[in-house]
Design a protein around this motif. Sequence first.
Motif, PDB file in Angstrom:
ATOM      1  N   THR A 202       0.778  -1.239   0.000  1.00  0.00           N
ATOM      2  CA  THR A 202       0.000   0.000   0.000  1.00  0.00           C
ATOM      3  C   THR A 202       0.809   1.289   0.000  1.00  0.00           C
ATOM      4  O   THR A 202       0.241   2.352  -0.261  1.00  0.00           O
ATOM      5  CB  THR A 202      -0.935   0.044   1.225  1.00  0.00           C
ATOM      6  N   THR A 203       2.100   1.253   0.312  1.00  0.00           N
ATOM      7  CA  THR A 203       2.853   2.491   0.535  1.00  0.00           C
ATOM      8  C   THR A 203       4.164   2.492  -0.232  1.00  0.00           C
ATOM      9  O   THR A 203       4.875   1.488  -0.266  1.00  0.00           O
ATOM     10  CB  THR A 203       3.159   2.669   2.041  1.00  0.00           C
ATOM     11  N   ASP A 204       4.494   3.639  -0.824  1.00  0.00           N
ATOM     12  CA  ASP A 204       5.775   3.792  -1.522  1.00  0.00           C
ATOM     13  C   ASP A 204       6.909   3.385  -0.589  1.00  0.00           C
ATOM     14  O   ASP A 204       7.006   3.876   0.540  1.00  0.00           O
ATOM     15  CB  ASP A 204       5.968   5.250  -1.951  1.00  0.00           C
ATOM     16  N   GLU A 205       7.798   2.516  -1.069  1.00  0.00           N
ATOM     17  CA  GLU A 205       8.787   1.969  -0.145  1.00  0.00           C
ATOM     18  C   GLU A 205      10.198   2.510  -0.335  1.00  0.00           C
ATOM     19  O   GLU A 205      11.105   2.134   0.403  1.00  0.00           O
ATOM     20  CB  GLU A 205       8.806   0.439  -0.215  1.00  0.00           C
ATOM     21  N   GLY A 206      10.404   3.424  -1.279  1.00  0.00           N
ATOM     22  CA  GLY A 206      11.740   3.970  -1.466  1.00  0.00           C
ATOM     23  C   GLY A 206      12.088   5.097  -0.512  1.00  0.00           C
ATOM     24  O   GLY A 206      13.258   5.487  -0.397  1.00  0.00           O
ATOM     25  N   LEU A 207      11.084   5.636   0.177  1.00  0.00           N
ATOM     26  CA  LEU A 207      11.284   6.780   1.054  1.00  0.00           C
ATOM     27  C   LEU A 207      12.275   6.469   2.177  1.00  0.00           C
ATOM     28  O   LEU A 207      12.192   5.418   2.817  1.00  0.00           O
ATOM     29  CB  LEU A 207       9.948   7.201   1.664  1.00  0.00           C
ATOM     30  N   ARG A 208      13.190   7.412   2.402  1.00  0.00           N
ATOM     31  CA  ARG A 208      14.130   7.319   3.522  1.00  0.00           C
ATOM     32  C   ARG A 208      13.897   8.521   4.430  1.00  0.00           C
ATOM     33  O   ARG A 208      14.349   9.633   4.152  1.00  0.00           O
ATOM     34  CB  ARG A 208      15.571   7.282   3.011  1.00  0.00           C
ATOM     35  N   ARG A 209      13.201   8.274   5.516  1.00  0.00           N
ATOM     36  CA  ARG A 209      12.768   9.372   6.376  1.00  0.00           C
ATOM     37  C   ARG A 209      13.923  10.071   7.087  1.00  0.00           C
ATOM     38  O   ARG A 209      13.808  11.226   7.475  1.00  0.00           O
ATOM     39  CB  ARG A 209      11.760   8.854   7.405  1.00  0.00           C
ATOM     40  N   SER A 210      15.017   9.388   7.266  1.00  0.00           N
ATOM     41  CA  SER A 210      16.136   9.986   7.999  1.00  0.00           C
ATOM     42  C   SER A 210      17.114  10.720   7.090  1.00  0.00           C
ATOM     43  O   SER A 210      18.161  11.194   7.551  1.00  0.00           O
ATOM     44  CB  SER A 210      16.882   8.901   8.781  1.00  0.00           C
ATOM     45  N   THR A 211      16.789  10.842   5.802  1.00  0.00           N
ATOM     46  CA  THR A 211      17.709  11.475   4.860  1.00  0.00           C
ATOM     47  C   THR A 211      17.884  12.954   5.153  1.00  0.00           C
ATOM     48  O   THR A 211      16.910  13.682   5.363  1.00  0.00           O
ATOM     49  CB  THR A 211      17.193  11.301   3.420  1.00  0.00           C
ATOM     50  N   THR A 212      19.134  13.394   5.181  1.00  0.00           N
ATOM     51  CA  THR A 212      19.479  14.811   5.306  1.00  0.00           C
ATOM     52  C   THR A 212      20.585  15.111   4.301  1.00  0.00           C
ATOM     53  O   THR A 212      21.234  14.210   3.781  1.00  0.00           O
ATOM     54  CB  THR A 212      19.978  15.153   6.715  1.00  0.00           C
ATOM     55  N   ALA A 213      20.805  16.385   4.070  1.00  0.00           N
ATOM     56  CA  ALA A 213      21.900  16.768   3.181  1.00  0.00           C
ATOM     57  C   ALA A 213      23.239  16.287   3.736  1.00  0.00           C
ATOM     58  O   ALA A 213      24.135  15.901   2.966  1.00  0.00           O
ATOM     59  CB  ALA A 213      21.905  18.276   2.987  1.00  0.00           C
ATOM     60  N   ASP A 214      23.382  16.296   5.060  1.00  0.00           N
ATOM     61  CA  ASP A 214      24.627  15.817   5.654  1.00  0.00           C
ATOM     62  C   ASP A 214      24.823  14.328   5.406  1.00  0.00           C
ATOM     63  O   ASP A 214      25.949  13.874   5.127  1.00  0.00           O
ATOM     64  CB  ASP A 214      24.627  16.100   7.158  1.00  0.00           C
ATOM     65  N   VAL A 215      23.749  13.549   5.506  1.00  0.00           N
ATOM     66  CA  VAL A 215      23.838  12.119   5.219  1.00  0.00           C
ATOM     67  C   VAL A 215      24.213  11.899   3.757  1.00  0.00           C
ATOM     68  O   VAL A 215      25.098  11.094   3.431  1.00  0.00           O
ATOM     69  CB  VAL A 215      22.498  11.427   5.541  1.00  0.00           C
ATOM     70  N   LEU A 216      23.586  12.635   2.861  1.00  0.00           N
ATOM     71  CA  LEU A 216      23.843  12.474   1.427  1.00  0.00           C
ATOM     72  C   LEU A 216      25.266  12.890   1.048  1.00  0.00           C
ATOM     73  O   LEU A 216      25.820  12.385   0.070  1.00  0.00           O
ATOM     74  CB  LEU A 216      22.833  13.288   0.618  1.00  0.00           C
ATOM     75  N   SER A 217      25.837  13.779   1.827  1.00  0.00           N
ATOM     76  CA  SER A 217      27.180  14.271   1.500  1.00  0.00           C
ATOM     77  C   SER A 217      28.239  13.180   1.575  1.00  0.00           C
ATOM     78  O   SER A 217      29.327  13.321   1.019  1.00  0.00           O
ATOM     79  CB  SER A 217      27.562  15.418   2.442  1.00  0.00           C
ATOM     80  N   GLY A 218      27.906  12.085   2.246  1.00  0.00           N
ATOM     81  CA  GLY A 218      28.871  10.999   2.383  1.00  0.00           C
ATOM     82  C   GLY A 218      28.833   9.972   1.267  1.00  0.00           C
ATOM     83  O   GLY A 218      29.659   9.050   1.242  1.00  0.00           O
ATOM     84  N   LEU A 219      27.906  10.131   0.312  1.00  0.00           N
ATOM     85  CA  LEU A 219      27.781   9.154  -0.764  1.00  0.00           C
ATOM     86  C   LEU A 219      28.797   9.409  -1.874  1.00  0.00           C
ATOM     87  O   LEU A 219      29.133  10.549  -2.187  1.00  0.00           O
ATOM     88  CB  LEU A 219      26.365   9.199  -1.350  1.00  0.00           C
ATOM     89  N   LYS A 220      29.267   8.342  -2.469  1.00  0.00           N
ATOM     90  CA  LYS A 220      30.243   8.422  -3.555  1.00  0.00           C
ATOM     91  C   LYS A 220      29.560   8.852  -4.843  1.00  0.00           C
ATOM     92  O   LYS A 220      28.462   8.401  -5.161  1.00  0.00           O
ATOM     93  CB  LYS A 220      30.903   7.059  -3.749  1.00  0.00           C
ATOM     94  N   THR A 221      30.195   9.731  -5.601  1.00  0.00           N
ATOM     95  CA  THR A 221      29.623  10.173  -6.869  1.00  0.00           C
ATOM     96  C   THR A 221      29.611   9.018  -7.869  1.00  0.00           C
ATOM     97  O   THR A 221      30.435   8.098  -7.802  1.00  0.00           O
ATOM     98  CB  THR A 221      30.393  11.372  -7.444  1.00  0.00           C
TER      99      THR A 221
END
Length: 381
Positions: A202-221
């Motif tokens: 019933t619900t979109d499952e890709g959502l990441r509720r804890s996502t922040t710009a600081d969290v995303l800054s650690g991902l590899k390009t």
Amino acid sequence: MRDAVIVDAVRTPIGKRNGTLAPVHAADLSAQVLNALVHRTGIDPGLVDDVMWGCVTQIGDQSSNIGRIAVLAAGWPEHVPGVTINRACGSSQQAVDSAAHAVMAGQYDIVVAGGVETMTRVPLGAHRTTGQPYGPMVFARYDNFQFNQGVGAELIAERYGLSRRQLDEFSAASHAKAATAIDDGVFDDHVVPIDVDGTKFTTDEGLRRSTTADVLSGLKTSFKPDGVIHAGNSSQISDGASALLITTSDRAAELGLTPIARYHSGAVSGADPITMLLGPIPATRKVLQRTGLTVDDIGVFEVNEAFAPVPLAWLAETGADPDRLNPLGGAIAVGHPLGASGGILMTRLLAQMRRKDLRYGLQTMCEGGGTANATIIELLR
């Protein structure tokens, strides 16, 4: 002059790659949204003149005219036809446009438009295993550039001076807006529960509720070592389907149906296939010029979040109000099941227009190869 109206619009919850919808065949997934339209409207499916179905990667489970196969899977009468449309990521938006055009022209009275993509079962780029889609003349024209949307997104970010921090902040906001919309029940009216092995999804499952710009800054390009594009500021690979019932206001009245919105106008435009993701900018200009409307007349915009630079570049060029852009989140947060996404965006557009009583909404999507659709709808109820 005949009009075209949207009577109802539905979609599946969006499944993440290898997620809940992975076991479901594209035809079966399509059948469930087709039958949801029948259940919700009470329409006899035998009255449908055509099913126009968007799908991008038309091989394997999605081959052999998935639009027609979906009609058969739904158990609809065999005389109901189906056609599969490919305008890359805008395939189901083109299906909506084409359905409206056919109805307005008087060639059809009732059309179902929508689309499907099961990217888990038919991976993005799978068609390249059997050949080269561009050919030597195209490569020669563009100096042997290896067409790649991620590289195009990097070029757009560079052209518009968009920093990684800006892109990551936009992406984190997409998750936050989608989370609020889900919690507020904004999607409840148009999301169809999907039967998966006897349970309801019933619900979109890709959502990441804890996502922040600081969290995303650690991902590899993903495309350049010193670049700005990565998985967190790009659309998610997903599974899903969407469907809309389109007819004339007169035919709707005959059937006892109350339309939600009127198809106001549409346009399609081409753009540089290297920075192919900029197509929504000329498409938006074209549809506004055609109608005499301005960005200030539009109450809400849905600009597909293929990559974060796309809506941000669009904002820079159009001067639209950022608060009216993707207020319910977008593909970065919940996913982009290619052939279904045009219809999915339309369900979000309608939801926001109805909850805020907005007269006009505009939807636009970038598309592989450097095209884009732009569609304006007008609220009726």
